[in-house]
Write a protein that holds these residues in place. Structure first.
Motif, PDB file in Angstrom:
ATOM      1  N   UNK A   4       1.147  -1.303   0.215  1.00 23.30           N
ATOM      2  CA  UNK A   4      -0.194   0.283   0.066  1.00 23.30           C
ATOM      3  C   UNK A   4       0.633   1.583  -0.039  1.00 23.30           C
ATOM      4  N   UNK A   5       2.090   1.425   1.020  1.00 19.07           N
ATOM      5  CA  UNK A   5       3.011   2.450   1.044  1.00 19.07           C
ATOM      6  C   UNK A   5       4.349   1.916   0.583  1.00 19.07           C
ATOM      7  N   UNK A   6       5.490   2.247   0.460  1.00 16.98           N
ATOM      8  CA  UNK A   6       5.943   1.774  -0.042  1.00 16.98           C
ATOM      9  C   UNK A   6       7.327   1.866   0.832  1.00 16.98           C
ATOM     10  N   UNK A   7       6.567   2.258   2.526  1.00 14.16           N
ATOM     11  CA  UNK A   7       7.856   1.801   3.566  1.00 14.16           C
ATOM     12  C   UNK A   7       7.777   0.836   4.058  1.00 14.16           C
ATOM     13  N   UNK A   8       6.812  -0.032   3.257  1.00 15.49           N
ATOM     14  CA  UNK A   8       5.680  -1.017   3.991  1.00 15.49           C
ATOM     15  C   UNK A   8       6.726  -2.581   3.804  1.00 15.49           C
ATOM     16  N   UNK A   9       7.055  -2.296   2.608  1.00 20.88           N
ATOM     17  CA  UNK A   9       7.848  -3.204   1.379  1.00 20.88           C
ATOM     18  C   UNK A   9       8.717  -3.895   2.572  1.00 20.88           C
ATOM     19  N   UNK A  10       9.134  -4.148   2.888  1.00 20.13           N
ATOM     20  CA  UNK A  10      10.325  -5.390   3.960  1.00 20.13           C
ATOM     21  C   UNK A  10       9.813  -5.677   4.628  1.00 20.13           C
ATOM     22  N   UNK A  11       8.766  -5.705   5.537  1.00 22.65           N
ATOM     23  CA  UNK A  11       8.278  -6.430   6.563  1.00 22.65           C
ATOM     24  C   UNK A  11       6.757  -7.447   5.506  1.00 22.65           C
ATOM     25  N   UNK A  12       6.544  -6.825   4.357  1.00 29.24           N
ATOM     26  CA  UNK A  12       5.905  -7.639   3.644  1.00 29.24           C
ATOM     27  C   UNK A  12       6.178  -9.108   2.859  1.00 29.24           C
ATOM     28  N   UNK A  13       7.681  -8.379   2.287  1.00 29.65           N
ATOM     29  CA  UNK A  13       8.167  -9.402   2.196  1.00 29.65           C
ATOM     30  C   UNK A  13       8.842 -10.387   2.685  1.00 29.65           C
ATOM     31  N   UNK A  14       9.356 -10.813   3.950  1.00 27.32           N
ATOM     32  CA  UNK A  14       9.626 -11.663   5.124  1.00 27.32           C
ATOM     33  C   UNK A  14       8.756 -12.151   5.309  1.00 27.32           C
ATOM     34  N   UNK A  15       6.956 -11.399   5.370  1.00 28.85           N
ATOM     35  CA  UNK A  15       5.821 -12.140   5.961  1.00 28.85           C
ATOM     36  C   UNK A  15       5.963 -12.988   5.105  1.00 28.85           C
ATOM     37  N   UNK A  16       5.899 -12.422   3.961  1.00 27.40           N
ATOM     38  CA  UNK A  16       5.109 -13.951   2.841  1.00 27.40           C
ATOM     39  C   UNK A  16       6.063 -14.563   2.569  1.00 27.40           C
ATOM     40  N   UNK A  17       7.377 -14.174   3.090  1.00 28.82           N
ATOM     41  CA  UNK A  17       8.620 -15.611   2.495  1.00 28.82           C
ATOM     42  C   UNK A  17       8.517 -16.497   3.372  1.00 28.82           C
ATOM     43  N   UNK A  18       8.376 -16.271   4.855  1.00 29.63           N
ATOM     44  CA  UNK A  18       8.548 -16.831   6.430  1.00 29.63           C
ATOM     45  C   UNK A  18       7.501 -17.359   6.735  1.00 29.63           C
TER      46      UNK A  18
END
Lengths: 475, 179
Positions: free
Chosen positions: A296-310
Motif C-alpha cells: 500500500x505504501x512503499x515504506x512497508x515493502x520490507x516487512x511485507x516481503x519478509x512475512x510472505x517468505x517466512x
C-alpha cells in the motif's frame, strides 16, 4: 498468505509481553542511577561491547529495517548502495568522538559545544535545527510502529502507534541512558540475526537471477545505473547520514558516556558492521515485484516481503525484529533529545541556576512531554517514512561543516556558522519542495560549505580550546 | 429490502463520474500525489479511498461477521473494508489492449505503491474477478529529470564529498601528531 499474516490477538500479546519485558528491564537498570550523570550519561563509564552495540542498534532503526527497503523499492540499486553508505557517518564520526571526549570531558550535550565554541546566536540556530531533526525522527519512528502493526496484523495505525510510543517512553523514563544502552545490546543481537535470516531465506527462495530478469522487464529503472532521481539521491544520502550523526546529541551523548579511548573503536566497529545491513534489507525489497507483492505504501515493502517468505510464524519473527529496531532508536532519541532540552533550553535559557537534582526531575518530565508531542504529531499520517526523514536532511546537512570545522579549526567564527545553518537549511527545504526529497541534504550541505569557507577566509576567531574544558555558562 | 436499501445508499453517496460497462464505477482510482502530477522518479502511489464502500463491505458490516467480536470494536481496531477489485492493470494504451502489468489486489487493499517506470504515458485501472472494469482509468505521465541537471547535482555531490574526506583525513592525521 493472508493480507495481514498476524492475527490482531497475537500482535497485541507480543506487544504486551515485549512491552512488559523492556519496561521491567528499564526499571531494574534504573535502580542503579544515583545522579544526573548516571541518568544522562550512564556514569560516563560504558565499555566497548555495550558501546559498539548501542551505536549499531541506534543506527539500525526503522530507517534501516523499513526505509532502506523503501528507498531500494523506489530508487533501485543506487537507493540500496546509497543507503548503506550512510555507514560513513559512523566511521567518520569515530575520530571525532575521541576529539569530543578530549575537548569537553565534563560536557553533556552537543549544544554545550556549539554554545561555548560559537556563541549564543549560533547555539540558538543549532538548537532549532537539532530539535526539528529530533522531532522528525521521533515522529517517523512513531509512525513506523503504527504502519508496521497495521501491515502485519491489520491493527489500526493509531492504536499501534500509541502502544509502541507508550512502551518506549515507559522504559526510557525509568532507566535513562543506562537502560537505553542495555536494551540496545539485546536488540542488536535480535536485529542482526533476524535480518540475516530473512535475507538468506529471500536469496534461497527467490534468487538473484529471477530478481534481475523480472525487474529488467517490468521495472527497468530499478536496475538502471543512470536512473536520474537515484543518481541525485546517492550523495544526498551520504550527506544526510553524516549530518544526522555529526550534529545529533544521540551520538554526542554516547561519545561522552563511553570510557576514554572507547568511542573511536566503538564507532568504527559499528560503522563497518552496519554497512551490509541495508544491502540485505534492500535486496528483500527488490524481490517484492517477483513475488507479486506491491505494498500500500512503499515504506512497508520490507516487512511485507519478509512475512510472505517466512509464513505466519515468520511474520511474528519479522514483527519482533522491526519492533526491536524501532524501540532501540526511539528510546535513544527520547533520552538524547531530553538531555538537549533539559541542559540547553531549561538549564541554558530558563533556569540557569538549577541544581542537578532539579535537572534530573526536569529531564524525566521532558521525556514524557516529548512522548506526548510525538504522539500528537503522529496522529495524522502525513507522508511516507522516507520522505519525512529526508525532509529533516535539509536541516541536519547544514551542520556538517560547522561541526567539523568547529572541532579542528580555531579560525571558524560563530557569525558565519549561524548564516551557514540558516541559509543551508533554507536551501535544502527549497530543493526538497522544488525538486524532490533526494536533493534536500545535498543542497543544504553545499550552501553551508560555501558560507563556512567564506567565513574561514574573512574572519579569524582564534578560539581557545581550554574554554571547552571549563564548559562556560551562557551570559 | 436490504439490497435495495444498500443500492440506494451507494447511489446517494456520489460515485465516480467514469463508467464501467455502461454503469457508474464502484471504485474511484486516483493518483495519491495529485491529479496532474508529472512523475519524475518513476515511482507513484495509487489509491481508491474507503468512502466509496462497495455493496459487499456494507452488507458484511450490517450482518456482522463470524469472528465473535462486536463490529464496533473491530471497526476501531481494523482497517478491513472490502471491495470487488482483484487486479490492477497498467497499460501504455488507454484501451488496455496491451497490458504491461497485471497486479493482484487484495479485497481489503485500498492503495498501491508502484515503482521503476521509464519515461512514457501509462494508464491504470482496477478490474474484478470476471475481468470487468470496476474503476475509472487514470492517466500517469512519467518524465524523469533531465540528465544535464542530474550530472550537475551528482558531480557537485561527489566534489563536496571528496573535499570533506580530504579535510577529515588531513585533520585526523594532524591531530595524531599533536597527541
Amino acid at each position: 498468505m493472508d493480507y495481514n499474516p498476524i492475527s490482531i490477538t497475537t500482535a497485541l500479546v507480543i506487544l504486551v509481553v515485549f512491552g512488559a519485558v523492556w519496561i521491567f528491564f528499564g526499571w531494574w537498570l534504573g535502580r542503579k542511577n544515583k545522579s544526573l550523570d548516571d541518568f544522562m550519561l550512564a556514569g560516563r563509564n560504558v565499555g566497548l561491547a555495550f558501546a559498539g552495540a548501542t551505536a549499531m542498534a541506534t543506527w539500525i532503526t526503522s530507517n534501516t529495517t523499513l526505509v532502506a527497503p523503501q528507498l531500494t523499492y523506489e530508487l533501485g540499486v543506487w537507493g540500496m548502495v546509497g543507503y548503506s553508505l550512510a555507514a560513513l557517518g559512523l566511521i567518520l564520526f569515530a575520530p571525532m568522538a575521541k576529539r569530543i571526549k578530549e575537548l569537553m570531558p565534563e560536557g553533556y550535550t552537543c549544544g554545550d559545544f556549539i554554545r561555548v565554541r560559537y556563541g549564543k546566536t549560533a547555539w540558538i540556530a543549532f538548537l532549532v535545527v537539532s530539535f526539528c531533526y529530533a522531532m522528525g525522527w521521533l515522529v517517523s519512528l512513531g509512525m513506523a510502529g503504527g504502519v508496521l502493526l497495521n501491515t502485519l496484523s491489520g491493527l489500526s495505525y493509531h492504536l499501534g502507534m500509541t502502544v509502541i510510543l507508550a512502551i518506549c517512553v515507559g522504559y526510557t523514563l525509568l532507566g535513562g541512558l543506562r537502560a537505553v544502552i542495555a536494551t540496545d545490546y539485546v536488540q542488536t543481537i535480535i536485529i542482526i540475526v533476524g535480518v540475516l535470516i530473512i535475507g538468506f531465506v529471500c536469496y534461497q527462495t527467490v534468487g538473484l537471477e529471477k530478481v534481475y530478469d523480472y525487474n529488467k522487464e517490468h521495472h527497468p529503472e530499478l536496475l538502471n545505473l543512470l536512473f536520474p532521481a537515484a543518481m541525485m539521491f546517492l550523495f544526498n544520502n551520504i550527506f544526510f547520514g553524516l549530518g544526522e550523526i555529526f550534529h545529533s546529541n544521540v551520538w554526542w551523548s554516547r561519545a561522552l558516556a563511553f570510557r576514554p579511548g572507547i568511542g573511536r573503536k566503538a564507532y568504527f566497529m559499528s560503522g563497518f558492521l552496519w554497512l551490509p545491513i541495508p544491502i540485505v534489507a534492500g535486496f528483500i525489497a527488490l524481490s517484492a515485484p517477483v513475488l507479486g507483492l506491491y505494498p500500500d505504501s512503499s515504506d512497508m515493502v520490507g516487512p511485507m516481503v519478509a512475512a510472505n517468505l517466512l509464513g505466519d510464524i515468520g511474520a511474528i519473527f519479522v514483527f519482533i525484529v522491526v519492533f526491536s529496531a524501532l524501540a532501540s532508536s526511539l528510546d535513544s532519541l527520547l533520552a538524547a533529545t531530553s538531555d538537549l532540552v533539559t541542559r540547553d533550553i531549561y538549564n541554558g535559557l530558563i533556569n540557569k541556576k538549577a541544581d542537578k537534582k532539579t535537572l534530573h526531575r526536569i529531564s524525566k518530565l521532558v521525556i514524557l512531554g516529548l512522548g506526548f508531542v510525538t504522539w500528537l504529531l503522529c496522529l495524522p499520517k502525513i507522508t511516507t517514512l522516507g520522505a519525512l526523514l529526508n525532509f529533516t536532511g535539509a536541516f541536519v546537512a547544514s551542520t556538517i561543516w560547522p561541526i567539523v570545522l568547529g572541532l579542528y579549526q580555531r579560525r571558524m567564527s560563530g557569525d558565519f556558522v549561524t548564516a551557514a545553518l540558516v541559509l543551508g537549511t533554507v536551501s535544502g527545504l527549497i530543493g526538497y519542495h522544488t525538486i524532490g526529497f533526494y536533493v534536500a541534504a545535498l543542497f543544504s550541505c553545499i550552501v553551508s560549505f560555501v558560507i563556512c569557507m567564506i567565513g574561514l577566509l574573512v574572519k579569524n576567531d582564534n578560539f581557545d580550546w581550554q574554554r571547552l574544558k571549563s564548559m562556560e555558562k551562557t551570559q | 429490502m436490504v439490497p435495495v436499501f444498500l443500492l440506494l445508499l451507494t447511489l446517494s453517496g456520489g460515485v465516480a463520474g467514469s463508467l464501467c460497462n455502461g454503469q457508474q464505477c464502484s471504485l474511484h482510482l486516483q493518483l495519491k500525489d495529485g491529479k496532474d502530477e508529472v512523475i519524475t522518479a518513476g515511482h507513484f502511489n495509487l489509491e481508491w479511498p474507503t468512502e466509496k464502500e462497495t455493496h459487499a463491505s456494507k452488507q458484511q458490516a450490517l450482518e456482522g461477521d463470524s469472528g465473535g467480536e462486536s463490529s464496533a470494536i473491530k471497526e476501531a481496531l481494523l482497517d478491513n473494508d472490502q471491495h470487488y477489485a482483484t487486479r490492477l492493470k497498467i497499460s501504455s494504451e488507454s484501451t488496455f489492449s496491451n497490458v504491461s502489468h497485471s497486479i493482484k489486489i487484495h479485497n481489503t487493499q485500498r492503495a498501491i505503491s508502484l515503482t521503476g517506470f521509464s519515461d512514457g504515458v501509462y494508464y491504470a485501472r482496477l478490474f474484478d474477478a470476471n475481468d470487468q472494469a470496476v474503476s475509472n482509468s487514470v492517466e500517469l505521465t512519467v518524465n524523469h529529470h533531465s540528465m544535464f541537471n542530474v550530472w550537475l547535482v551528482f558531480i557537485s555531490g561527489a566534489t563536496l564529498f571528496l573535499i570533506l574526506i580530504g579535510y577529515m583525513m588531513a585533520n585526523v592525521f594532524r591531530h595524531k601528531e599533536e597527541a
